[in-house]
Write a protein that holds these residues in place. Structure first.
Motif, short mmCIF file in Angstrom:
data_model
loop_
_atom_site.label_atom_id
_atom_site.label_comp_id
_atom_site.label_asym_id
_atom_site.label_seq_id
_atom_site.Cartn_x
_atom_site.Cartn_y
_atom_site.Cartn_z
N ASN A 31 19.19 5.47 12.74
CA ASN A 31 18.63 4.37 13.52
C ASN A 31 18.56 3.02 12.81
OD1 ASN A 31 17.50 5.93 15.98
ND2 ASN A 31 16.82 7.09 14.19
N CYS A 81 21.81 -1.73 10.90
CA CYS A 81 21.43 -3.12 10.60
C CYS A 81 21.02 -3.31 9.14
CB CYS A 81 20.27 -3.57 11.48
SG CYS A 81 20.74 -3.87 13.19
N PRO A 133 16.96 -7.50 6.35
CA PRO A 133 17.05 -7.29 4.91
C PRO A 133 17.66 -5.92 4.59
CG PRO A 133 14.77 -7.15 5.66
CD PRO A 133 15.58 -7.59 6.83
N LEU A 180 17.23 -2.87 3.07
CA LEU A 180 15.94 -2.30 2.65
C LEU A 180 16.01 -1.42 1.41
CD1 LEU A 180 14.54 -1.58 6.23
CD2 LEU A 180 13.79 -3.37 4.67
N VAL A 194 10.78 -3.10 0.74
CA VAL A 194 9.43 -3.40 1.22
C VAL A 194 8.41 -2.47 0.54
CG1 VAL A 194 10.10 -4.42 3.43
CG2 VAL A 194 9.86 -1.94 3.26
N ASP A 209 4.77 -3.50 0.55
CA ASP A 209 3.98 -3.44 1.78
C ASP A 209 3.30 -2.08 1.91
OD1 ASP A 209 4.66 -5.96 2.63
OD2 ASP A 209 6.33 -5.29 3.88
N ILE A 255 9.85 -6.50 15.90
CA ILE A 255 9.44 -7.87 15.59
C ILE A 255 10.09 -8.78 16.61
CG2 ILE A 255 9.30 -9.67 13.84
CD1 ILE A 255 9.71 -7.49 11.72
N THR A 313 13.37 -11.40 16.90
CA THR A 313 14.34 -11.09 15.86
C THR A 313 15.10 -9.90 16.43
OG1 THR A 313 13.24 -9.31 14.65
CG2 THR A 313 12.51 -11.54 14.18
N GLY A 314 16.09 -9.40 15.72
CA GLY A 314 16.81 -8.24 16.23
C GLY A 314 16.08 -6.93 15.97
N MET A 315 14.91 -6.99 15.35
CA MET A 315 14.23 -5.75 14.94
C MET A 315 13.62 -5.05 16.15
SD MET A 315 13.25 -3.58 12.74
CE MET A 315 12.05 -2.26 12.78
N LEU A 334 10.69 4.09 2.99
CA LEU A 334 10.84 2.69 2.56
C LEU A 334 9.77 2.31 1.54
CD1 LEU A 334 11.73 1.00 5.98
CD2 LEU A 334 13.26 1.69 4.13
C1 HEC Z 1 19.56 -4.05 15.58
C2 HEC Z 1 19.24 -4.28 14.20
C3 HEC Z 1 18.08 -3.55 13.57
C4 HEC Z 1 17.84 -2.19 13.58
C5 HEC Z 1 18.65 -1.09 14.24
C6 HEC Z 1 16.65 -2.01 12.77
N1 HEC Z 1 16.21 -3.20 12.29
FE1 HEC Z 1 14.63 -3.51 11.06
N2 HEC Z 1 14.91 -5.51 11.12
C7 HEC Z 1 15.96 -6.13 11.76
C8 HEC Z 1 15.85 -7.56 11.54
C9 HEC Z 1 16.79 -8.62 12.08
C10 HEC Z 1 14.73 -7.76 10.71
C11 HEC Z 1 14.21 -9.10 10.15
C12 HEC Z 1 13.05 -9.60 10.97
C13 HEC Z 1 12.43 -10.82 10.37
O1 HEC Z 1 13.07 -11.54 9.62
O2 HEC Z 1 11.26 -11.07 10.68
C14 HEC Z 1 14.16 -6.45 10.48
C15 HEC Z 1 13.02 -6.24 9.73
C16 HEC Z 1 12.57 -4.99 9.36
C17 HEC Z 1 11.47 -4.77 8.46
C18 HEC Z 1 10.62 -5.84 7.79
C19 HEC Z 1 11.25 -6.24 6.49
C20 HEC Z 1 10.40 -7.19 5.68
O3 HEC Z 1 10.93 -7.74 4.71
O4 HEC Z 1 9.24 -7.38 6.02
C21 HEC Z 1 11.34 -3.41 8.31
C22 HEC Z 1 10.34 -2.67 7.45
C23 HEC Z 1 12.36 -2.80 9.15
N3 HEC Z 1 13.09 -3.79 9.78
C24 HEC Z 1 12.55 -1.44 9.26
C25 HEC Z 1 13.47 -0.86 10.11
C26 HEC Z 1 13.59 0.56 10.30
C27 HEC Z 1 12.79 1.61 9.56
C28 HEC Z 1 14.56 0.76 11.23
C29 HEC Z 1 15.02 2.07 11.82
C30 HEC Z 1 14.03 2.96 12.36
C31 HEC Z 1 15.05 -0.55 11.61
N4 HEC Z 1 14.37 -1.51 10.92
C32 HEC Z 1 16.08 -0.77 12.52
C33 HEC Z 1 16.94 -5.54 12.50
C34 HEC Z 1 17.05 -4.17 12.75
#
Ligand code: HEC
Length: 185
Positions: A79, A83, A103, A105, A112, A115, A128, A131-133, A152
């Protein structure tokens, strides 16, 4: 006094009017490669930080056992790697075109580990905004979200077997749902 009040009202009105004209001008940065909009960084960082730290669970209901970390690896590869990339890999194609950038990770800069696990859990569950998160609260179980948060949190001190499973080839991050690509008849 009257002049002052009129001035005040005009002053207050100018802000939304100015912002509206700015958005209509066609110069506002809307492409992922553009610079942030005015106030965007403030909203993205300050508001997010304050909300998350208020709402994030303080207690971690699962221990960071090897089993749970392995569970986290499964969740991450399926998942998140799409990204956030896998250790020692180039940013994924999606990551290269996103704003803000996800980022890496498992890189020194993107980890992180500072955190609390509850903060990462909040982000995984709720996503978030703007954003794309994505938020995974509807697609992953509570246990899975904690497992990946624990992974993480301990990214810089993973047991060798867990680290190996994370980096194991073939590195083929698939969206949730796995291999179910249908062949065209
Ligand atoms: C479609 C793309 C995408 C997917 C899939 C994705 N993320 Fe993200 N994620 C992002 C983006 C873009 C950010 C940056 C958000 C920001 O800058 O505030 C982010 C930020 C984060 C952060 C915060 C990082 C920080 O420096 O604070 C965490 C933790 C995180 N993601 C965990 C996950 C986890 C765990 C998964 C899978 C379960 C996941 N992400 C799936 C795009 C994605």
């Amino acid at each position: 006094m009257k002049k002052f009040l009129i001035g005040l009202v005009i002053g207050i009105l100018l802000v939304p009017i100015g912002f509206y004209l700015y958005c209509r001008s066609g110069h506002a940065p809307v492409a992922t490669a553009s610079a942030p909009m005015p106030l965007e960084r403030f909203f993205a960082k300050t508001a997010l930080h304050a909300t998350i730290h208020r709402e994030a669970p303080k207690n971690v209901p699962f221990p960071a056992t090897a089993d749970n970390l392995f569970g986290g690896v499964m969740v991450y590869r399926q998942n998140c790697a799409f990204c956030h990339s896998l250790p020692n890999q180039q940013p994924s194609p999606a990551a290269r075109g996103m704003f803000p950038k996800p980022p890496a990770l498992f890189s020194q800069r993107g980890m992180v580990t500072d955190d609390p696990a509850g903060v990462t859990y909040w982000k995984v569950k709720n996503g978030i905004r703007l954003t794309g998160m994505p938020g995974f609260g509807k697609s992953l179980s509570n246990l899975q979200m904690w497992q990946v948060s624990l992974l993480l949190k301990h990214a810089n001190q993973l047991p060798a077997t867990v680290a190996a499973a994370l980096s194991a080839l073939p590195a083929s991050p698939k969206p949730a749902g796995g291999n179910k690509t249908k062949k065209k008849a």
